[in-house]
Structures are given as C-alpha cells and as structure tokens.
Design a protein around this motif. Structure first.
Motif, PDB file in Angstrom:
ATOM      1  N   GLN A 108     -32.309  -2.360  30.157  1.00  0.00           N
ATOM      2  CA  GLN A 108     -33.467  -2.529  29.439  1.00  0.00           C
ATOM      3  C   GLN A 108     -33.978  -3.574  28.635  1.00  0.00           C
ATOM      4  O   GLN A 108     -35.055  -3.687  27.932  1.00  0.00           O
ATOM      5  CB  GLN A 108     -33.185  -1.069  28.696  1.00  0.00           C
ATOM      6  N   LYS A 109     -33.089  -4.570  28.374  1.00  0.00           N
ATOM      7  CA  LYS A 109     -33.298  -5.784  27.548  1.00  0.00           C
ATOM      8  C   LYS A 109     -33.634  -5.325  26.307  1.00  0.00           C
ATOM      9  O   LYS A 109     -34.718  -6.147  25.345  1.00  0.00           O
ATOM     10  CB  LYS A 109     -34.490  -6.595  28.155  1.00  0.00           C
ATOM     11  N   ASP A 110     -32.972  -4.646  25.813  1.00  0.00           N
ATOM     12  CA  ASP A 110     -32.885  -4.012  24.343  1.00  0.00           C
ATOM     13  C   ASP A 110     -31.888  -4.821  23.367  1.00  0.00           C
ATOM     14  O   ASP A 110     -30.935  -4.284  23.469  1.00  0.00           O
ATOM     15  CB  ASP A 110     -32.726  -2.612  24.018  1.00  0.00           C
ATOM     16  N   TYR A 111     -32.119  -6.069  23.168  1.00  0.00           N
ATOM     17  CA  TYR A 111     -30.937  -6.951  22.639  1.00  0.00           C
ATOM     18  C   TYR A 111     -30.611  -6.692  21.075  1.00  0.00           C
ATOM     19  O   TYR A 111     -29.327  -6.844  20.859  1.00  0.00           O
ATOM     20  CB  TYR A 111     -31.333  -8.418  22.845  1.00  0.00           C
ATOM     21  N   LYS A 112     -31.453  -6.214  20.475  1.00  0.00           N
ATOM     22  CA  LYS A 112     -31.099  -5.819  19.133  1.00  0.00           C
ATOM     23  C   LYS A 112     -30.050  -4.479  19.064  1.00  0.00           C
ATOM     24  O   LYS A 112     -29.280  -4.356  18.449  1.00  0.00           O
ATOM     25  CB  LYS A 112     -32.383  -5.325  18.402  1.00  0.00           C
ATOM     26  N   ARG A 113     -30.126  -3.548  19.909  1.00  0.00           N
ATOM     27  CA  ARG A 113     -29.322  -2.495  20.043  1.00  0.00           C
ATOM     28  C   ARG A 113     -28.111  -3.049  20.791  1.00  0.00           C
ATOM     29  O   ARG A 113     -26.985  -2.493  20.272  1.00  0.00           O
ATOM     30  CB  ARG A 113     -30.000  -1.351  21.026  1.00  0.00           C
ATOM     31  N   ILE A 114     -28.015  -3.839  21.546  1.00  0.00           N
ATOM     32  CA  ILE A 114     -26.905  -4.392  22.241  1.00  0.00           C
ATOM     33  C   ILE A 114     -26.062  -5.032  20.979  1.00  0.00           C
ATOM     34  O   ILE A 114     -24.772  -4.783  21.075  1.00  0.00           O
ATOM     35  CB  ILE A 114     -27.203  -5.417  23.268  1.00  0.00           C
ATOM     36  N   ILE A 115     -26.447  -5.759  20.236  1.00  0.00           N
ATOM     37  CA  ILE A 115     -25.972  -6.549  19.222  1.00  0.00           C
ATOM     38  C   ILE A 115     -25.409  -5.392  18.115  1.00  0.00           C
ATOM     39  O   ILE A 115     -24.369  -5.520  17.750  1.00  0.00           O
ATOM     40  CB  ILE A 115     -26.944  -7.583  18.131  1.00  0.00           C
ATOM     41  N   GLN A 116     -26.100  -4.396  17.934  1.00  0.00           N
ATOM     42  CA  GLN A 116     -25.578  -3.232  17.127  1.00  0.00           C
ATOM     43  C   GLN A 116     -24.448  -2.677  17.522  1.00  0.00           C
ATOM     44  O   GLN A 116     -23.368  -2.419  16.783  1.00  0.00           O
ATOM     45  CB  GLN A 116     -26.708  -2.162  16.591  1.00  0.00           C
ATOM     46  N   VAL A 117     -24.682  -2.103  18.876  1.00  0.00           N
ATOM     47  CA  VAL A 117     -23.374  -1.339  19.496  1.00  0.00           C
ATOM     48  C   VAL A 117     -22.079  -2.286  19.749  1.00  0.00           C
ATOM     49  O   VAL A 117     -21.099  -1.835  19.473  1.00  0.00           O
ATOM     50  CB  VAL A 117     -23.794  -0.808  20.580  1.00  0.00           C
ATOM     51  N   ALA A 118     -22.346  -3.412  20.020  1.00  0.00           N
ATOM     52  CA  ALA A 118     -21.366  -4.373  20.198  1.00  0.00           C
ATOM     53  C   ALA A 118     -20.362  -4.726  19.097  1.00  0.00           C
ATOM     54  O   ALA A 118     -19.219  -4.607  19.049  1.00  0.00           O
ATOM     55  CB  ALA A 118     -21.685  -5.498  20.819  1.00  0.00           C
ATOM     56  N   LYS A 119     -21.111  -5.108  18.138  1.00  0.00           N
ATOM     57  CA  LYS A 119     -20.737  -5.191  16.605  1.00  0.00           C
ATOM     58  C   LYS A 119     -19.835  -3.901  16.012  1.00  0.00           C
ATOM     59  O   LYS A 119     -18.812  -4.130  15.569  1.00  0.00           O
ATOM     60  CB  LYS A 119     -21.559  -5.672  15.543  1.00  0.00           C
ATOM     61  N   TRP A 120     -20.422  -2.795  16.399  1.00  0.00           N
ATOM     62  CA  TRP A 120     -19.785  -1.621  15.834  1.00  0.00           C
ATOM     63  C   TRP A 120     -18.713  -1.316  16.498  1.00  0.00           C
ATOM     64  O   TRP A 120     -17.657  -0.840  16.224  1.00  0.00           O
ATOM     65  CB  TRP A 120     -20.852  -0.346  16.217  1.00  0.00           C
ATOM     66  N   MET A 121     -18.733  -1.532  17.976  1.00  0.00           N
ATOM     67  CA  MET A 121     -17.502  -1.575  18.853  1.00  0.00           C
ATOM     68  C   MET A 121     -16.321  -2.229  18.437  1.00  0.00           C
ATOM     69  O   MET A 121     -15.011  -1.967  18.323  1.00  0.00           O
ATOM     70  CB  MET A 121     -17.850  -1.405  20.290  1.00  0.00           C
ATOM     71  N   LEU A 122     -16.588  -3.578  18.030  1.00  0.00           N
ATOM     72  CA  LEU A 122     -15.689  -4.616  17.686  1.00  0.00           C
ATOM     73  C   LEU A 122     -15.315  -4.130  16.251  1.00  0.00           C
ATOM     74  O   LEU A 122     -14.016  -4.430  16.040  1.00  0.00           O
ATOM     75  CB  LEU A 122     -16.243  -6.152  17.641  1.00  0.00           C
ATOM     76  N   SER A 123     -15.859  -3.746  15.501  1.00  0.00           N
ATOM     77  CA  SER A 123     -15.510  -3.161  14.203  1.00  0.00           C
ATOM     78  C   SER A 123     -14.677  -2.072  14.169  1.00  0.00           C
ATOM     79  O   SER A 123     -13.752  -1.874  13.346  1.00  0.00           O
ATOM     80  CB  SER A 123     -16.517  -2.853  13.126  1.00  0.00           C
TER      81      SER A 123
END
Length: 283
Positions: A108-123
């Motif tokens: 869907q090219k929703d890059y802001k949500r990708i950044i948020q979900v990826a950082k949350w998962m890595l945290s």
C-alpha cells in the motif's frame, strides 16, 4: 462351571481321585445391560478456559492489525498502545502476523506505518533480521528521513561488517545517487571493493554515470574495464530461475517498451474515437 472327577493311574497312591475344573462354554454372545448414552458415543469434553475455540489464520489477523492502526494519528504513543492492545492476549509474539502486516503496508506504500510497526517490533526484541532492517531502511528512504536511514546503515555496517548483504550497498548508493551526494556514494563503493563484494551492473552504471558527469573519464574507463558487462544474466520468470544472455535481455526489454508504447497509442486512439462519437459530453 462344572466339577469333574477323573482317575489318575500314575499317582503313587492307588485309587486317588483328582479334581479338575473345566471352563464354562458360552453358547451365545454376552449382552451389555448397562446404561447407554443417548448420543451413543464418548461424553463431550468441555473446552479449557484459557484456550480459544476459534482459530483465526495469520492472513486475517494481519488484515485486522492493518485496520487497527490505519485510522490512527502519527503519535508514537497512540500507535504503540494500539499495537500492544492487539497482542495483549497472545501467548507468544505473533511474528508471522506482524511480518505479513508489514508486507501489506509495503504494497500500500504506507511508509510511515511501516516505520512505526517495524520500530515497535524491534523494541520488543522480535524480528531482528536483515529483511526487517531492509524494509525499515527502504521506508525511511522513501519517507525522506535521510538522517535516520544513515544512522541505521552505520549501525548495521559496524555490527555486521563481514556479513552485510549486497542489497544494502545497492540501496544506499541509489539513495545517494538520487540525492546527488556523490562523495558518500564513492565512500560506500570503496567499502565494497575493500570488503571484496562484487557490485552488480546497476551499481556500476550509477557510479560510471557520476564519473561521466564529473568529467573523470580515466576512472570511468578503469571502472568499465574492471567490471565489464556480463554475458549472462539471471532472471526469475514465473518463480523459475532462468539464465538469459545480456544482449537478448536488452532486446526483450526493447520489445516490452515497444509493446507498452503500442498499447498507449491504441489507448489514445480509442479515447479520440470515443470523443468523436460523443461530442455532447465536451460541451
């Protein structure tokens, strides 16, 4: 049960009788006279309290996760709280569900949500793989966060110096090529040569293009001589690995471009014909 009397002549005492028992003989089948359940089967076992009876697949869970964070604002605490509440009743971290949600957001090219979900998962200490890091790096570059992308690249490069995939070098060189940061692009290319990583033709073409723009023709000739174009290229067609000659691949690309141009001309001609047939619509 019947009692039989038999005479045993081999006994030391003459005339002694021996008692033997014979097993009973049943002439008909035994019949069970107990109480039979009305369902004629085992009694139903009640489900455990802590186990859910409904099993939901990872695809539907990933869609629910995307819908859960889709309408939220870009506030970090709000998004992280929604993600924490989504996995609150999970016994284990749903890694596959989150990875599929990241893939859906990437489509869907929703890059802001990708950044948020990826950082949350890595945290949470989960999903620390090169695929997750590359997805995060790509999203940071697409969202225009160059400083954060450089920080992530520096962290990964210092931590995984000997096992860094070539796709990360290609991505950083393409980022610097688009931004016009030629010095940083040359530094990454020099690191590749020091580590013994052979660049692909996309990297060679980008570096050679910059050499031509800057007027460094001697370095351009050395680069082309050191990394000549390959005779064979590997392509994946319908999931199969196919080996194709480089010149034939160029011809195929030209044919695809010609077909695309023909389709565009046909589409334009159809629009002109529709406009001529319906002149009242443009009035």
């Amino acid at each position: 049960m019947r009692l039989l009397l038999s005479w045993d002549p081999l006994r030391p005492r003459i005339g002694m009788l021996s008692l033997t028992y014979s097993l009973p003989v049943f002439t008909r089948r035994l019949e069970f006279t107990g109480i039979v359940c009305g369902l004629k089967g085992p009694r139903p076992r009640y489900p455990r309290v802590w186990k859910s009876n409904k099993k939901i697949g990872t695809i539907s869970k990933s869609h629910k996760l995307v819908e859960c964070i889709k309408g939220l604002s870009n506030v970090k605490e709000e998004v992280y709280g929604a993600l924490d509440s989504f996995i609150a009743w999970e016994l284990e971290f749903p890694l596959i569900t989150v990875k599929k949600a990241l893939k859906t957001l990437e489509n869907q090219k929703d890059y802001k949500r990708i950044i948020q979900v990826a950082k949350w998962m890595l945290s949470k200490g989960q999903g620390r793989t090169m695929g997750t890091y590359f997805t995060l790096l790509n999203a940071l570059a697409a969202d225009g966060r160059l400083e954060e992308a450089e920080e992530l690249w520096t962290k990964l490069f210092t931590q995984y110096l000997d096992s860094m995939p070539r796709i990360f070098f290609d991505k950083m060189i393409s980022i610097y090529y688009e931004k016009g940061l030629h010095d940083k692009m040359f530094e990454i290319f020099a690191d590749m040569e020091e580590l013994g990583i052979k660049p692909n033709m996309s990297i060679v073409n980008k570096v050679g293009d910059v050499f031509q723009k800057l007027g460094m023709m001697d370095k351009y000739t050395k680069l082309k001589k050191k990394y000549p174009p390959p005779r064979w290229e590997i392509r994946y067609i319908k999931g199969k690995r196919v080996r194709i000659q480089a010149n034939k691949q160029g011809n195929l690309d030209g044919d695809v471009k010609m077909l695309g141009e023909e389709k565009e001309t046909i589409h334009d001609s159809n629009e002109v014909l529709n406009a001529d047939s319906n002149p009242d619509e443009h009035c």
